[in-house]
Design an enzyme around this catalytic site. Structure first.
Site, mmCIF file in Angstrom:
data_model
loop_
_atom_site.group_PDB
_atom_site.id
_atom_site.type_symbol
_atom_site.label_atom_id
_atom_site.label_comp_id
_atom_site.label_asym_id
_atom_site.label_seq_id
_atom_site.Cartn_x
_atom_site.Cartn_y
_atom_site.Cartn_z
ATOM 1 N N ARG A 15 0.811 -1.221 0.000
ATOM 2 C CA ARG A 15 0.000 0.000 0.000
ATOM 3 C C ARG A 15 0.844 1.272 0.000
ATOM 4 O O ARG A 15 0.322 2.353 -0.168
ATOM 5 C CB ARG A 15 -0.944 -0.003 1.213
ATOM 6 C CG ARG A 15 -2.182 -0.851 0.975
ATOM 7 C CD ARG A 15 -3.053 -0.912 2.206
ATOM 8 N NE ARG A 15 -2.519 -1.824 3.205
ATOM 9 C CZ ARG A 15 -2.918 -1.843 4.470
ATOM 10 N NH1 ARG A 15 -3.820 -0.992 4.897
ATOM 11 N NH2 ARG A 15 -2.410 -2.717 5.314
ATOM 12 N N TYR A 100 7.544 -4.614 16.059
ATOM 13 C CA TYR A 100 7.240 -4.559 14.638
ATOM 14 C C TYR A 100 8.040 -3.446 13.961
ATOM 15 O O TYR A 100 8.098 -2.330 14.473
ATOM 16 C CB TYR A 100 5.724 -4.324 14.442
ATOM 17 C CG TYR A 100 4.944 -5.493 14.996
ATOM 18 C CD1 TYR A 100 4.588 -6.557 14.173
ATOM 19 C CD2 TYR A 100 4.657 -5.572 16.355
ATOM 20 C CE1 TYR A 100 3.940 -7.662 14.687
ATOM 21 C CE2 TYR A 100 4.001 -6.684 16.885
ATOM 22 C CZ TYR A 100 3.652 -7.721 16.047
ATOM 23 O OH TYR A 100 3.027 -8.816 16.552
ATOM 24 N N ARG A 438 46.043 45.980 -9.134
ATOM 25 C CA ARG A 438 44.935 46.626 -9.819
ATOM 26 C C ARG A 438 45.521 47.350 -11.028
ATOM 27 O O ARG A 438 46.556 48.015 -10.904
ATOM 28 C CB ARG A 438 44.326 47.648 -8.861
ATOM 29 C CG ARG A 438 42.940 48.097 -9.190
ATOM 30 C CD ARG A 438 42.535 49.186 -8.221
ATOM 31 N NE ARG A 438 42.075 48.705 -6.938
ATOM 32 C CZ ARG A 438 41.950 49.483 -5.866
ATOM 33 N NH1 ARG A 438 42.296 50.756 -5.925
ATOM 34 N NH2 ARG A 438 41.511 48.999 -4.743
HETATM 35 C C1 UD1 Z 1 -1.490 -8.287 13.488
HETATM 36 C C2 UD1 Z 1 -2.126 -9.063 14.634
HETATM 37 C C3 UD1 Z 1 -3.377 -8.307 15.110
HETATM 38 C C4 UD1 Z 1 -2.990 -6.900 15.527
HETATM 39 C C5 UD1 Z 1 -2.255 -6.192 14.399
HETATM 40 C C6 UD1 Z 1 -1.699 -4.892 14.896
HETATM 41 C C7 UD1 Z 1 -1.668 -11.400 14.193
HETATM 42 C C8 UD1 Z 1 -2.193 -12.664 13.659
HETATM 43 N N1 UD1 Z 1 -2.495 -10.370 14.152
HETATM 44 O O1 UD1 Z 1 -2.457 -8.264 12.452
HETATM 45 O O2 UD1 Z 1 -3.960 -8.972 16.186
HETATM 46 O O3 UD1 Z 1 -4.160 -6.190 15.894
HETATM 47 O O4 UD1 Z 1 -1.156 -6.982 13.919
HETATM 48 O O5 UD1 Z 1 -1.204 -4.179 13.781
HETATM 49 O O6 UD1 Z 1 -0.537 -11.348 14.635
HETATM 50 N N2 UD1 Z 1 4.880 -10.010 9.427
HETATM 51 C C9 UD1 Z 1 5.989 -10.732 9.098
HETATM 52 N N3 UD1 Z 1 5.852 -11.984 8.559
HETATM 53 C C10 UD1 Z 1 4.635 -12.520 8.338
HETATM 54 C C11 UD1 Z 1 3.488 -11.787 8.678
HETATM 55 C C12 UD1 Z 1 3.644 -10.536 9.225
HETATM 56 O O7 UD1 Z 1 7.109 -10.264 9.279
HETATM 57 O O8 UD1 Z 1 4.591 -13.669 7.863
HETATM 58 C C13 UD1 Z 1 5.028 -8.690 10.005
HETATM 59 C C14 UD1 Z 1 4.516 -7.611 9.065
HETATM 60 O O9 UD1 Z 1 5.591 -7.084 8.316
HETATM 61 C C15 UD1 Z 1 4.002 -6.562 10.037
HETATM 62 C C16 UD1 Z 1 3.584 -7.356 11.259
HETATM 63 O O10 UD1 Z 1 4.236 -8.599 11.147
HETATM 64 O O11 UD1 Z 1 5.015 -5.674 10.437
HETATM 65 C C17 UD1 Z 1 2.094 -7.539 11.351
HETATM 66 O O12 UD1 Z 1 1.657 -8.231 10.211
HETATM 67 P P1 UD1 Z 1 0.277 -7.906 9.545
HETATM 68 O O13 UD1 Z 1 0.052 -8.810 8.425
HETATM 69 O O14 UD1 Z 1 0.150 -6.453 9.291
HETATM 70 O O15 UD1 Z 1 -0.702 -8.320 10.735
HETATM 71 P P2 UD1 Z 1 -2.164 -7.893 10.896
HETATM 72 O O16 UD1 Z 1 -3.000 -8.763 10.072
HETATM 73 O O17 UD1 Z 1 -2.289 -6.433 10.747
#
Ligand code: UD1
Ligand code: CA
Length: 454
Positions: A15, A100, A438
């Site tokens: 995004r 994060y 000069r």
């Molecule tokens: C996650 C939480 C949710 C919380 C939210 C807060 C879980 C299942 N859910 O949701 O409860 O409210 O964050 O923002 O944990 N990432 C990785 N590898 C992966 C997946 C994610 O490094 O395989 C990292 C992403 O880069 C990101 C963070 O983990 O920085 C969160 O991942 P994202 O997919 O945004 O989680 P949400 O679905 O938003």
């Protein structure tokens, strides 16, 4: 317990609509991830691991100097899977804190409180109260207020969706239990992912206490997924740094128009006007006043010095009671003693100026060693570069340089010497004497202006 920090940073950040990986997007001039690493370091953990994936090489290269261990998550199978990648390097006796890479404003104080709530048999969870919790996992509590589980929005019933306590994602858990729980995660959920959040219900089932900490201000845990949120955290960061500055005693004409991007130490009764940017490490002495539209980087400014509007100052050490600008520019490595005046459209690079010396208008001082009480006239240029080599210009104490002089380095102007206006000085000049170079002024008698031929 020894603290082991795991920072999740494998997200792609679609995004952002940018070629730059999300965690390298700049906040206050440096990557989002570097803010999180800096905060993590404040906790003095035994190790910091960064789980990276998308744009991995660029992320590692950009942050090569960071004291972290890099762990590749080749495929993004969920937050639980991401943490699991780091677990082989974590000792069973450690406490694991999950952060994060795209949540840059989290404060070390909050994390210390969270870590204090966790232990060998306790999980600590950072939560937030939101007016609109859409998109976040929901914290499900029992009638007695005890945390039961976290339900992701996509898996939530209408009733759970009405819960306004959201999951920040940040948690602390004992490594030994966490390792076991992560191994038991399943993908039987709406997104087919391994949810880190599922460990909460596992803990509760094993009668392991889950201690929630509701973050005081949700702004602190704002994640960054798009450019709007990036601008939002930039504004929040700006406000936080401006508040710190005012708490330290500075007068800010408008706190929304000052950007402090690095460490800034100030004395008493400092005044800062609008649109001023501080980068790198900056120190301002007592009663320093900075006018509008200045950029000041890695610089020290002494007591009672005034910087007038529109100055760019890079890596300078400016003494007390100096006047700088308006429209002055310092390129790196200059040092000014007390009471020096550098005026409008004067560029100073790698130069030293002694006490009370003045260069007030339209001048270039590069690689110059200027003594005390020197007066440099308007339009003077130290010709420090012959196209290949840089050379020094010495101007000794009390010298007076007439306007429009070219001082061709290497050259030395003796103490109290006077240089006639418009001179091109290629040889050292003696002290106490007038030197000028000069062509003789001539007047042509009987000369007539040309007239137009008809
Ligand atoms: C996650 C939480 C949710 C919380 C939210 C807060 C879980 C299942 N859910 O949701 O409860 O409210 O964050 O923002 O944990 N990432 C990785 N590898 C992966 C997946 C994610 O490094 O395989 C990292 C992403 O880069 C990101 C963070 O983990 O920085 C969160 O991942 P994202 O997919 O945004 O989680 P949400 O679905 O938003
Ligand atoms: Ca997210």
């Amino acid at each position: 317990m020894p603290l082991s920090i795991v920072i999740l940073a494998a997200g792609q950040g679609k995004r952002m609509r940018s070629d730059l990986p999300k965690v390298l997007q700049p906040l206050a001039g440096r990557p989002l991830l570097s803010h999180v690493i800096a905060t993590a370091r404040e906790l003095e953990p035994s190790a910091i691991q960064v789980v990276y994936g998308h744009g991995g090489d660029r992320v590692r290269t950009a942050l090569a100097a960071a004291p972290v261990t890099w762990v590749l998550q080749a495929e993004q199978l969920g937050t639980g899977h991401a943490v699991a990648q780091a677990m082989p390097q974590v000792d069973d006796r450690d406490l694991v804190l999950v952060l994060y890479g795209d949540v840059p404003l989290i404060r070390a104080d909050t994390l210390r409180q969270l870590v204090a709530l966790a232990g060998p048999k306790r999980v600590a969870l950072l939560t937030m109260e939101l007016d609109d919790p859409a998109g976040y996992g929901r914290i499900v509590r029992s009638a007695r207020g005890e945390v039961q589980r976290i339900v992701e929005e996509k898996d939530a019933t209408a009733r759970v969706q009405r819960i306004r306590e959201g999951n920040t994602g940040v948690l602390a858990a004992p490594a030994k239990l966490l390792r076991r729980w992560l191994a038991r995660l399943r993908t039987n959920n709406a997104q087919g992912e391994l949810y880190l959040t599922d460990i909460v219900a596992m803990a509760v089932k094993e009668k392991i206490k889950v201690a929630p900490l509701v973050v005081a201000s949700p702004a602190e845990v704002q994640g960054v997924n798009d450019k709007l949120q990036l601008a939002g955290v930039e504004a929040a960061y700006r406000a936080r740094r401006a508040r710190e500055l005012m708490e330290a005693g500075a007068t800010l004409v408008d706190p929304t128009r000052v950007d402090v991007r690095g460490p800034l130490v100030i004395g008493r009764d400092v005044e800062i006007d609008v649109n001023v940017v501080f980068e790198g490490t900056v120190r301002l002495g007592d009663r320093v006043r900075i006018g509008p539209n200045c950029v000041i980087r890695d610089t020290e400014i002494g007591d009672d010095t005034q910087v007038f509007p529109n100055c760019v100052i890079d890596r300078a050490t400016i003494g007390p009671a100096c006047n700088i600008g308006p429209f002055a520019r310092f390129r790196p490595s200059s040092k000014l003693a007390r009471g020096v005046h550098i005026g409008n459209f004067v560029e100073v690079k790698n130069s030293v100026l002694g006490e009370g010396s003045k260069s007030n208008h339209l001048t270039y001082l590069g690689d110059a060693v200027v003594g005390a009480k020197v007066n440099v006239g308007a339009g003077t240029i130290t010709c420090n570069y012959d196209g290949v080599n840089k050379s020094q210009t010495h101007i000794d104490d009390g010298a007076f340089i007439g306007s429009g002089a070219m001082l061709v380095a290497p050259v030395r102007i003796g103490a109290r010497a006077t240089i006639g206006a418009g001179s091109v000085i290629t040889h050292d000049t003696p002290p106490d004497k007038l030197t000028l170079e000069r062509a003789k002024q001539v007047t042509i008698d009987g000369w007539q202006r040309p007239t137009k031929k008809t």
